[in-house]
Write a protein that holds these residues in place. Structure first.
Motif, PDB file in Angstrom:
ATOM      1  N   GLY A 169       0.636  -1.208  -0.075  1.00  0.00           N
ATOM      2  CA  GLY A 169       0.006   0.034  -0.023  1.00  0.00           C
ATOM      3  C   GLY A 169       0.956   1.137  -0.145  1.00  0.00           C
ATOM      4  O   GLY A 169       0.284   2.352  -0.375  1.00  0.00           O
ATOM      5  N   GLY A 170       2.057   1.046   0.500  1.00  0.00           N
ATOM      6  CA  GLY A 170       2.920   2.345   0.605  1.00  0.00           C
ATOM      7  C   GLY A 170       3.870   2.460  -0.496  1.00  0.00           C
ATOM      8  O   GLY A 170       4.588   3.613  -0.590  1.00  0.00           O
ATOM      9  N   VAL A 171       4.331   1.472  -1.312  1.00  0.00           N
ATOM     10  CA  VAL A 171       5.236   1.624  -2.061  1.00  0.00           C
ATOM     11  C   VAL A 171       4.762   0.950  -3.502  1.00  0.00           C
ATOM     12  O   VAL A 171       4.715   1.731  -4.722  1.00  0.00           O
ATOM     13  N   PHE A 172       4.162  -0.161  -3.560  1.00  0.00           N
ATOM     14  CA  PHE A 172       3.896  -0.711  -4.989  1.00  0.00           C
ATOM     15  C   PHE A 172       2.896   0.116  -5.609  1.00  0.00           C
ATOM     16  O   PHE A 172       2.701   0.543  -6.619  1.00  0.00           O
ATOM     17  N   LEU A 173       1.710   0.323  -4.781  1.00  0.00           N
ATOM     18  CA  LEU A 173       0.289   0.872  -5.389  1.00  0.00           C
ATOM     19  C   LEU A 173       0.952   2.566  -5.852  1.00  0.00           C
ATOM     20  O   LEU A 173       0.618   2.761  -6.843  1.00  0.00           O
ATOM     21  N   PRO A 174       1.234   3.201  -5.036  1.00  0.00           N
ATOM     22  CA  PRO A 174       1.471   4.771  -5.101  1.00  0.00           C
ATOM     23  C   PRO A 174       2.721   4.897  -6.051  1.00  0.00           C
ATOM     24  O   PRO A 174       2.717   5.768  -6.913  1.00  0.00           O
ATOM     25  N   PHE A 175       3.939   4.138  -6.016  1.00  0.00           N
ATOM     26  CA  PHE A 175       5.029   4.410  -6.653  1.00  0.00           C
ATOM     27  C   PHE A 175       5.284   4.057  -7.998  1.00  0.00           C
ATOM     28  O   PHE A 175       6.056   4.005  -8.765  1.00  0.00           O
ATOM     29  N   VAL A 176       4.514   2.565  -8.038  1.00  0.00           N
ATOM     30  CA  VAL A 176       4.826   1.762  -9.432  1.00  0.00           C
ATOM     31  C   VAL A 176       3.160   1.806 -10.164  1.00  0.00           C
ATOM     32  O   VAL A 176       3.309   1.883 -11.463  1.00  0.00           O
ATOM     33  N   LEU A 177       2.427   1.461  -9.587  1.00  0.00           N
ATOM     34  CA  LEU A 177       1.072   1.260 -10.373  1.00  0.00           C
ATOM     35  C   LEU A 177       0.073   2.587 -10.630  1.00  0.00           C
ATOM     36  O   LEU A 177      -0.363   2.739 -11.705  1.00  0.00           O
ATOM     37  N   PHE A 178       0.309   3.551  -9.826  1.00  0.00           N
ATOM     38  CA  PHE A 178      -0.813   4.748  -9.621  1.00  0.00           C
ATOM     39  C   PHE A 178       0.022   5.942  -9.734  1.00  0.00           C
ATOM     40  O   PHE A 178      -0.466   6.907  -9.289  1.00  0.00           O
ATOM     41  N   TRP A 179       1.368   5.821  -9.970  1.00  0.00           N
ATOM     42  CA  TRP A 179       1.949   7.147  -9.710  1.00  0.00           C
ATOM     43  C   TRP A 179       1.505   8.165 -10.885  1.00  0.00           C
ATOM     44  O   TRP A 179       1.529   9.378 -10.173  1.00  0.00           O
ATOM     45  N   THR A 180       1.337   7.834 -11.888  1.00  0.00           N
ATOM     46  CA  THR A 180       0.947   9.031 -13.167  1.00  0.00           C
ATOM     47  C   THR A 180      -0.249   9.404 -12.716  1.00  0.00           C
ATOM     48  O   THR A 180      -0.448  10.927 -12.460  1.00  0.00           O
ATOM     49  N   PRO A 181      -1.439   8.737 -12.287  1.00  0.00           N
ATOM     50  CA  PRO A 181      -2.745   9.503 -11.602  1.00  0.00           C
ATOM     51  C   PRO A 181      -2.430  10.215 -10.679  1.00  0.00           C
ATOM     52  O   PRO A 181      -3.230  11.408 -10.353  1.00  0.00           O
ATOM     53  N   LEU A 182      -1.741   9.687  -9.522  1.00  0.00           N
ATOM     54  CA  LEU A 182      -1.590  10.712  -8.503  1.00  0.00           C
ATOM     55  C   LEU A 182      -0.697  12.017  -8.565  1.00  0.00           C
ATOM     56  O   LEU A 182      -1.251  12.914  -8.014  1.00  0.00           O
ATOM     57  N   VAL A 183       0.325  11.901  -9.557  1.00  0.00           N
ATOM     58  CA  VAL A 183       0.760  12.943  -9.846  1.00  0.00           C
ATOM     59  C   VAL A 183      -0.079  14.186 -10.576  1.00  0.00           C
ATOM     60  O   VAL A 183       0.149  14.980 -10.119  1.00  0.00           O
ATOM     61  N   THR A 184      -0.611  13.651 -11.403  1.00  0.00           N
ATOM     62  CA  THR A 184      -1.514  14.816 -12.250  1.00  0.00           C
ATOM     63  C   THR A 184      -2.759  15.315 -11.512  1.00  0.00           C
ATOM     64  O   THR A 184      -2.849  16.434 -11.492  1.00  0.00           O
ATOM     65  N   SER A 185      -3.009  14.397 -10.471  1.00  0.00           N
ATOM     66  CA  SER A 185      -4.040  14.887  -9.568  1.00  0.00           C
ATOM     67  C   SER A 185      -3.484  16.034  -8.604  1.00  0.00           C
ATOM     68  O   SER A 185      -4.079  16.840  -8.379  1.00  0.00           O
ATOM     69  N   VAL A 186      -2.368  15.661  -7.996  1.00  0.00           N
ATOM     70  CA  VAL A 186      -1.712  16.614  -7.121  1.00  0.00           C
ATOM     71  C   VAL A 186      -1.351  17.810  -7.867  1.00  0.00           C
ATOM     72  O   VAL A 186      -1.643  18.862  -7.303  1.00  0.00           O
ATOM     73  N   PHE A 187      -0.878  17.519  -9.076  1.00  0.00           N
ATOM     74  CA  PHE A 187      -0.317  18.864  -9.562  1.00  0.00           C
ATOM     75  C   PHE A 187      -1.529  19.776 -10.226  1.00  0.00           C
ATOM     76  O   PHE A 187      -1.275  20.967  -9.914  1.00  0.00           O
ATOM     77  N   THR A 188      -2.715  19.268 -10.465  1.00  0.00           N
ATOM     78  CA  THR A 188      -3.745  20.037 -10.680  1.00  0.00           C
ATOM     79  C   THR A 188      -4.411  20.902  -9.356  1.00  0.00           C
ATOM     80  O   THR A 188      -4.626  21.888  -9.721  1.00  0.00           O
ATOM     81  N   ARG A 189      -4.142  20.122  -8.441  1.00  0.00           N
ATOM     82  CA  ARG A 189      -4.758  20.701  -7.115  1.00  0.00           C
ATOM     83  C   ARG A 189      -3.844  21.891  -6.806  1.00  0.00           C
ATOM     84  O   ARG A 189      -4.286  23.096  -6.276  1.00  0.00           O
TER      85      ARG A 189
END
Length: 296
Positions: A169-189
């Motif tokens: 939950g702290g490494v694979f999901l955010p940094f491997v699988l869902f990094w792009t949507p996380l980055v774009t979401s934070v960047f927009t906010r």
């Protein structure tokens, strides 16, 4: 190196386990993905692209799962007391774990890459062996970074279930699988600038963030060696995005930025620095806590 006997022990334990050989077999099936766009752009060197595909998603997950119990598992079983009773510092223990696990995993993975190379040679003809070796070495560097992260989490965790949750939950999901949507979401906010994946803004900070994850840096580096484009996405997606009159959700520098306007910090060579940082920083944090806390 006082930690070399421990590294050899870790290497033997991992290299003789069923899990790593199962991972190697799955990587052959996962990596072999012929495509028209890959063949048109790379020719016989599409075989080299198979190594990159093998290093996407499945490889980091497998490496993390093979390494997350390296310290906390021994802490739970009580065998860590014996290890710490040896003439080794706690830094030596961490170094031995990382080096041994990396080597133990790398052997079977190299066998998988060799099989992919043989399949590609039969299917597509002779490819560039230097390029193939280069991508394999970058992939092994990526493996080393993921092992370092997993061992570091293992050293910080007090229970196996905690380490498993942190790894997934702290490494694979955010940094491997869902990094792009996380980055774009934070960047927009943060910036208030909406990000359309099919028409991303020519923003240096956005593209920089996309390559700061281990997987993003790995793809940027291997894409650079393959010569397909400057992107943190898989090579086939990059090639598709760069085709005339084709639009995908791949974030490719050449497609977003006008010629001559690309910031220097987006140069592909810096991806190797990012991978090195992912190897060093987690290990440094774990060392700081491990040598000051109760290891057992």
């Amino acid at each position: 190196m006082r930690w070399s006997p421990l590294a050899r022990k870790e290497c033997r334990a991992v290299a003789t386990s069923k899990g790593v050989w199962l991972l190697a077999a799955l990587l052959v099936l996962w990596g072999y993905r012929p495509s028209y766009v890959g063949w048109d752009a790379l020719g016989a060197n599409i075989t080299v692209g198979y190594v990159q595909v093998a290093g996407t998603a499945l490889l980091p997950l497998g490496v993390l799962l093979l390494s997350y119990q390296s310290v906390v598992g021994e802490r739970t079983s009580g065998s860590l007391k014996f290890v710490l009773g040896l003439p080794l510092t706690r830094t030596d223990v961490l170094m031995g774990k990382v080096a041994g696990r990396t080597l133990g995993i790398s052997g079977p993975l190299c066998a998988a890459f060799l099989v992919l190379g043989i399949i590609g040679l039969v299917d597509h003809g002779v490819f560039n062996p230097v390029l193939f070796l280069g991508v394999v070495l970058v992939t092994l560097g990526y493996v080393g970074a993921m092992v370092s992260i997993a061992v570091s989490v293992s050293a910080l965790a007090s229970r196996t279930v905690t380490a498993a949750g942190a790894i997934f939950g702290g490494v694979f999901l955010p940094f491997v699988l869902f990094w792009t949507p996380l980055v774009t979401s934070v960047f927009t906010r943060v910036t208030g600038l909406p990000v359309d994946a099919f028409n991303p803004p020519a923003s240096g900070p956005l593209f920089l963030l996309l390559r700061l994850s281990p997987s993003g840096a790995y793809h940027v580096g291997t894409n650079w060696l393959l010569g397909v484009g400057n992107s943190a996405d898989m090579y086939s997606q990059v090639l598709t995005q760069l085709q005339p009159n084709v639009t995908t959700n791949a974030y490719v520098v050449e497609a977003a930025f006008p010629p001559g306007s690309v910031p220097l910090y987006l140069h592909e060579s810096l991806s190797f620095v990012v991978l090195f940082v992912w190897f060093v920083v987690p290990l440094g944090i774990a060392r700081y806590r491990f040598i000051r806390g109760d290891a057992v």
